[in-house]
Design a protein around this motif. Structure first.
Motif, short mmCIF file in Angstrom:
data_model
loop_
_atom_site.label_atom_id
_atom_site.label_comp_id
_atom_site.label_asym_id
_atom_site.label_seq_id
_atom_site.Cartn_x
_atom_site.Cartn_y
_atom_site.Cartn_z
N UNK A 1 0.83 -1.20 0.00
CA UNK A 1 0.00 0.00 0.00
C UNK A 1 0.87 1.25 0.00
N UNK A 2 0.35 2.31 -0.54
CA UNK A 2 1.08 3.57 -0.63
C UNK A 2 1.01 4.34 0.68
N UNK A 3 1.89 5.30 0.82
CA UNK A 3 1.84 6.23 1.93
C UNK A 3 1.23 7.54 1.44
N UNK A 4 0.87 8.40 2.39
CA UNK A 4 0.32 9.69 2.00
C UNK A 4 1.34 10.53 1.23
N UNK A 5 2.60 10.40 1.60
CA UNK A 5 3.63 11.17 0.88
C UNK A 5 3.73 10.70 -0.57
N UNK A 6 3.51 9.42 -0.81
CA UNK A 6 3.52 8.92 -2.18
C UNK A 6 2.30 9.41 -2.96
N UNK A 7 1.16 9.50 -2.27
CA UNK A 7 -0.04 10.07 -2.91
C UNK A 7 0.20 11.55 -3.23
N UNK A 8 0.85 12.27 -2.33
CA UNK A 8 1.17 13.67 -2.59
C UNK A 8 2.03 13.82 -3.84
N UNK A 9 3.04 12.97 -3.96
CA UNK A 9 3.92 13.04 -5.13
C UNK A 9 3.14 12.73 -6.40
N UNK A 10 2.26 11.74 -6.34
CA UNK A 10 1.47 11.37 -7.51
C UNK A 10 0.58 12.54 -7.94
N UNK A 11 -0.05 13.19 -6.97
CA UNK A 11 -0.90 14.34 -7.29
C UNK A 11 -0.07 15.47 -7.89
N UNK A 12 1.08 15.74 -7.30
CA UNK A 12 1.92 16.82 -7.81
C UNK A 12 2.40 16.52 -9.23
N UNK A 13 2.66 15.24 -9.51
CA UNK A 13 3.18 14.85 -10.82
C UNK A 13 2.10 14.71 -11.89
N UNK A 14 0.90 14.28 -11.47
CA UNK A 14 -0.08 13.83 -12.46
C UNK A 14 -1.31 14.72 -12.61
N UNK A 15 -1.62 15.53 -11.60
CA UNK A 15 -2.91 16.24 -11.63
C UNK A 15 -3.04 17.15 -12.84
N UNK A 16 -2.04 17.91 -13.16
CA UNK A 16 -2.12 18.84 -14.30
C UNK A 16 -2.35 18.09 -15.61
N UNK A 17 -1.69 16.95 -15.77
CA UNK A 17 -1.87 16.15 -16.98
C UNK A 17 -3.28 15.61 -17.08
N UNK A 18 -3.82 15.16 -15.96
CA UNK A 18 -5.19 14.64 -15.95
C UNK A 18 -6.20 15.74 -16.26
N UNK A 19 -5.96 16.94 -15.76
CA UNK A 19 -6.86 18.05 -16.07
C UNK A 19 -6.90 18.30 -17.58
N UNK A 20 -5.75 18.28 -18.20
CA UNK A 20 -5.70 18.50 -19.65
C UNK A 20 -6.44 17.38 -20.38
N UNK A 21 -6.27 16.15 -19.92
CA UNK A 21 -6.92 15.00 -20.57
C UNK A 21 -8.43 15.12 -20.53
N UNK A 22 -8.97 15.62 -19.42
CA UNK A 22 -10.42 15.68 -19.25
C UNK A 22 -10.98 17.09 -19.44
N UNK A 23 -10.18 17.98 -19.98
CA UNK A 23 -10.59 19.36 -20.27
C UNK A 23 -11.17 20.07 -19.04
#
Length: 463
Positions: free
Chosen positions: A1-23
């Motif tokens: 299982x992931x840690x919260x710090x790993x979730x934080x990194x995933x959000x920091x790395x991926x959120x902007x890309x996902x926003x672009x994907x879903x407009x």
């Protein structure tokens, strides 16, 4: 299982890309687990200004407000000032609808769990004064009763404005004052706004809508719905972290972080108890409690609520057995797709809980030979839906918005329906990333469905 710090990194790395994907122009998310909260944001608050979204930005939470309104009501129950099973007229003498017998019988509990049975999508603007909720309730006199009180679930916005009026009358204060005094203040919330006047003091998101189904999202022409619907979710705005502080109240037996009892532990439990079961409706829960949606996911009970206002969408999911809550706030685009990616990732990685797949048309579709039960027109105050069968045998749903809803956007194109299961059909093509189930229930006496249910029960129009 992931840690919260790993979730934080995933959000920091991926959120902007996902926003672009879903407009999605902009979004903010927060996760609370084991006493720690993380948050992240990406995108812009408005495509017109280009102001960047931050984790402290305010987004409207829409109908998640209904859980806040329920909390205000349950505080009154704790104080012995309200009985859930008493007629609402005991507290709101001015509550009148077209069916006098129903108006006299509808209880507070039925309003809280969407089983009161009267037409619920009544979006009447009664001004911005402190008397707007009072005026709103007074204009419900001609509203239609769809079915006997308590018979079934049908999502009801108007019911929560009635509950807001109940709070006002028992407390002797406007709804917004009650919300601030009895919830915001004891929880120590700092980034929350009752309306646009308060939101402008913060970094606030603007909703985005599609002028045509395939168009890019553009800033909405207005910021919020009318104040008269505030107790139902018209304009409450906050950052995700403050929304999770409210969710934590319901994980901690009704106590604030400093130990203050904001709502009784018995009331917290009662809000999460199943009150009514729902037909399979896709994004909605399997059941409803008092205010809360209840989801059955892989043997776990999840509570939550979604919210949609003018071009903004909010998602809150709480897993009590794991003490986990996640909030995603967005301002347009294909918001459900983003929800599946973000909330799905958080639940999977932290506690191994898979977000259920949304319903899709079956690959092997049985032909719709006899559709007599389904075809016809179903109507409510904000829309008219016609289900028809073309010469080639295909079945179509044509949705025509009415009133203020129609003024905010164009008429959607007709959508084809195919069978999902039994008397539930489903849209063949997705709208906003989601195939909406359409459940046909009841009988009008001639074998035809009496209601078309997609969260709201729309009654067959008399022919």
């Amino acid at each position: 299982m992931a840690t919260l710090s790993e979730i934080q990194k995933w959000l920091d790395d991926r959120l902007a890309t996902l926003l672009a994907e879903y407009q999605v122009p902009g979004a903010a998310v927060a996760v609370s687990w084991r006493g720690e909260v993380i948050d992240a944001a990406a995108g812009v608050l408005s495509k017109a200004t280009g102001v960047e979204a931050t984790a402290d930005s305010l987004f409207q939470v829409g109908s998640i407000t209904k859980v806040w309104t329920t909390t205000l009501v349950m505080q009154l129950v704790d104080e012995g000032l309200v009985d859930l099973d008493a007629p609402v007229r005991d507290y709101v003498p001015g509550f009148v609808i077209d069916d006098e017998a129903a108006a006299a019988a509808i209880t507070v509990r039925q309003l809280l769990c969407h089983t009161s049975g009267f037409e619920g999508d009544i979006f009447t603007d009664t001004g911005n004064g402190d008397d707007c909720v009072e005026k709103y309730v007074a204009q419900l006199a001609g509203v239609t009763q769809l079915y006997p009180p308590g018979e079934m679930f049908s999502y009801n916005n108007a019911a929560f404005s009635v509950l807001g009026r109940l709070v006002e009358l028992v407390r002797g204060k406007p709804y917004a004052t009650c919300l601030r005094e009895y919830v915001f203040t004891p929880l120590g919330l700092t980034h929350v706004a009752n309306d646009a006047n308060e939101a402008i003091l913060h970094r606030a998101a603007v909703g985005h809508i599609r002028p045509e189904p395939d168009a890019d999202p553009v800033p909405a022409p207005v910021w919020s719905l009318m104040r008269s619907m505030a107790p139902a979710g018209a304009m409450l705005a906050m950052r995700p972290r403050d929304l999770l502080a409210f969710a934590q109240l319901h994980l901690d037996g009704g106590k604030a972080p400093d130990g203050t009892a904001v709502v009784g532990s018995g009331s917290v439990k009662a809000m999460q108890d199943r009150q009514v079961e729902l037909p399979p409706l896709g994004m909605m829960g399997n059941a409803w409690g008092l205010g809360w949606e209840i989801f059955d996911w892989q043997g776990s009970t999840v509570i939550g609520h979604d919210g949609g206002t003018i071009g903004q969408g909010a998602f809150l999911r709480v897993v009590p057995e794991h003490g986990l809550s996640v909030a995603l706030l967005t301002n347009g685009g294909t918001m459900i797709g983003l929800y599946q990616q973000v909330v799905g990732h958080v639940l999977r990685e932290l506690i191994g809980l898979e977000l259920p797949s949304l319903p899709t048309p079956p690959a092997d579709r049985a032909p719709l030979d006899d559709v007599t039960r389904y075809v016809g027109t179903y109507s409510c105050d904000v829309a008219e839906i016609t289900v028809s069968q073309a010469d080639d045998g295909r079945v179509w749903l044509d949705h025509t918005p009415k009133g203020e809803i129609a003024e905010l956007g164009g008429k959607p194109d007709p959508v084809e329906l195919v069978r999902l299961d039994g008397d539930t059909l489903i849209t063949l093509e997705p709208q906003q990333g989601f195939h909406q189930p359409q459940a046909f229930i009841g009988d009008d006496g001639s074998g035809r469905a009496l209601y078309l249910h997609s969260g709201r029960a729309m009654r067959r129009a008399q022919s």
